[in-house]
Design a protein around this motif. Structure first.
Motif, PDB file in Angstrom:
ATOM      1  N   ALA A  44       0.854  -1.184   0.000  1.00  0.00           N
ATOM      2  CA  ALA A  44       0.000   0.000   0.000  1.00  0.00           C
ATOM      3  C   ALA A  44       0.888   1.231   0.000  1.00  0.00           C
ATOM      4  CB  ALA A  44      -0.906  -0.004   1.221  1.00  0.00           C
ATOM      5  N   ARG A  70      -6.335   3.204  -4.923  1.00  0.00           N
ATOM      6  CA  ARG A  70      -6.827   3.473  -3.572  1.00  0.00           C
ATOM      7  C   ARG A  70      -5.645   3.762  -2.635  1.00  0.00           C
ATOM      8  NH1 ARG A  70     -12.250   4.359  -2.742  1.00  0.00           N
ATOM      9  NH2 ARG A  70     -12.853   2.639  -1.363  1.00  0.00           N
ATOM     10  N   TYR A  72      -4.585   3.111   0.500  1.00  0.00           N
ATOM     11  CA  TYR A  72      -4.695   2.290   1.708  1.00  0.00           C
ATOM     12  C   TYR A  72      -3.568   2.638   2.683  1.00  0.00           C
ATOM     13  CZ  TYR A  72      -7.660  -0.621  -1.284  1.00  0.00           C
ATOM     14  OH  TYR A  72      -8.643  -1.066  -2.137  1.00  0.00           O
ATOM     15  N   LEU A  75      -3.117  -3.014   5.116  1.00  0.00           N
ATOM     16  CA  LEU A  75      -3.548  -4.191   4.377  1.00  0.00           C
ATOM     17  C   LEU A  75      -3.554  -5.374   5.332  1.00  0.00           C
ATOM     18  CD1 LEU A  75      -1.351  -3.907   1.126  1.00  0.00           C
ATOM     19  CD2 LEU A  75      -3.761  -3.282   1.350  1.00  0.00           C
ATOM     20  N   GLY A  84      -8.145  -3.960   2.421  1.00  0.00           N
ATOM     21  CA  GLY A  84      -7.408  -2.713   2.528  1.00  0.00           C
ATOM     22  C   GLY A  84      -8.250  -1.673   3.228  1.00  0.00           C
ATOM     23  N   GLY A  86      -8.350   2.473   4.429  1.00  0.00           N
ATOM     24  CA  GLY A  86      -7.798   3.804   4.267  1.00  0.00           C
ATOM     25  C   GLY A  86      -8.628   4.808   5.031  1.00  0.00           C
TER      26      GLY A  86
END
Length: 333
Positions: A44, A70, A72, A75, A84, A86
């Protein structure tokens, strides 16, 4: 055996048994999380989710491809699926294509992976996510720090705000449980402070081990290690503090030796402290260990800035320590 560190440039693979760096995967991107799933390794990054086959040479930046955009920050792989998280979302991710399905809206700063579920805290609410069922639920208000007590199906937390989000609680201690598993009916077994409570009702870090809750106050507060056994509070001895060459303040983290539960290591702003049966038995600083002072600090003030932000034991009883803001090395065992 293998530990992966997320860095400002990619991933570092560490051989924990030998305490040495095994590989460096330079992605050229700030990296916040990693997971291995479906024969792939995922990272990520600030530029999205990247992945590469475990069969490829992961040190070659060219084998890493962008799977989605994305952002993130965490993970995790559980129950055969990659997830994931965020700022504002939790996704399940297809490991073949990188396609994602958003499962819910969450804000958090801390994600704890437990044996069968995940807890996300530090945002405006505290959440449970159960991969086996896909259930994502709000369990209580804003806990800046949180730990799960499986024996009572409850959570200890440093409460920032109540369940409505309206009341400011100031990181005071709370213990919340649920009647018959009903997440809509939190019951506060402990909330606030009583006459027989902890030395201070501020909890920047906490750890639950063998039925004992340990907590410290954090940055710019006294270095009090407080312990709750389910009935009464106690605190580690601090009578040694006047004999130190540094301030005794600002504890950041702690962990309990799995091979000797009476031994606790505490990381603070002024080094690493060992306690046995609640009494300090060793203090490591820049004079007697590889720990280094904060870059740019000079003279005797360096003793006040030998910062240990993280400490953790592995299953074999080896302690791992992060030495923050030092000139060079930052991880020791």
């Amino acid at each position: 055996k293998w530990v992966y560190m997320c860095t400002a440039f990619g991933l570092v693979k560490v051989n924990a048994a030998a305490a040495e760096i095994a590989d460096t995967y330079n992605l050229g991107r700030n990296t916040f999380g990693m997971a291995s799933a479906g024969g792939m390794m995922f990272a990520a990054t600030a530029d999205g989710l990247y992945g590469a086959s475990l069969a490829d040479n992961l040190t070659d930046k060219g084998v890493w491809t962008r799977k989605n955009a994305r952002a993130y920050s965490r993970l995790f792989y559980m129950n055969g699926r990659l997830y994931g998280a965020g700022n504002g979302f939790l996704d399940v991710i297809d490991t073949s294509t990188g396609a994602f399905t958003q499962l819910g809206n969450v804000t958090f700063s801390d994600l704890q992976r437990l044996s069968d579920h995940v807890v996300l805290s530090g945002g405006d609410r505290t959440y449970e996510f159960w991969p086996a069922t896909g259930a994502l639920s709000v369990i209580t208000g804003a806990f800046s720090r949180c730990c799960h007590d499986p024996s009572s199906r409850s959570y200890w937390g440093a409460e920032k705000a109540d369940a409505t989000g309206a009341a400011t609680m100031g990181d005071k201690l709370a213990n919340v449980t649920f009647a018959d598993g009903d997440l809509t009916a939190p019951q506060y077994v402990v909330r606030g402070i009583g006459p027989d409570g902890p030395l201070a009702n501020r909890f920047a870090f906490m750890r639950l081990k063998d039925g004992l809750l340990y907590g410290v106050e954090g940055e710019d507060y006294p270095a009090d290690v407080m312990v709750y056994d389910g009935t009464r509070w106690s605190a580690f001895d601090n009578s040694f503090a006047p004999g130190l060459k540094c301030r005794y303040t600002s504890d950041h983290s702690l962990d309990i030796d799995p091979l000797n539960p009476q031994r606790v290591l505490v990381g603070g702003h002024t080094g690493l402290y060992e306690f046995t049966d609640g009494r300090m038995t060793h203090h490591w600083d820049m004079d007697n260990s590889p720990l280094q002072p904060t870059a740019g600090i000079e003279g005797d003030n360096r003793y006040n800035y030998t910062v240990v932000y993280g400490v953790a034991f592995d299953a074999e009883g080896t302690a791992w320590v992060t030495n923050a803001m030092s000139k060079s090395s930052s991880l020791f065992s």
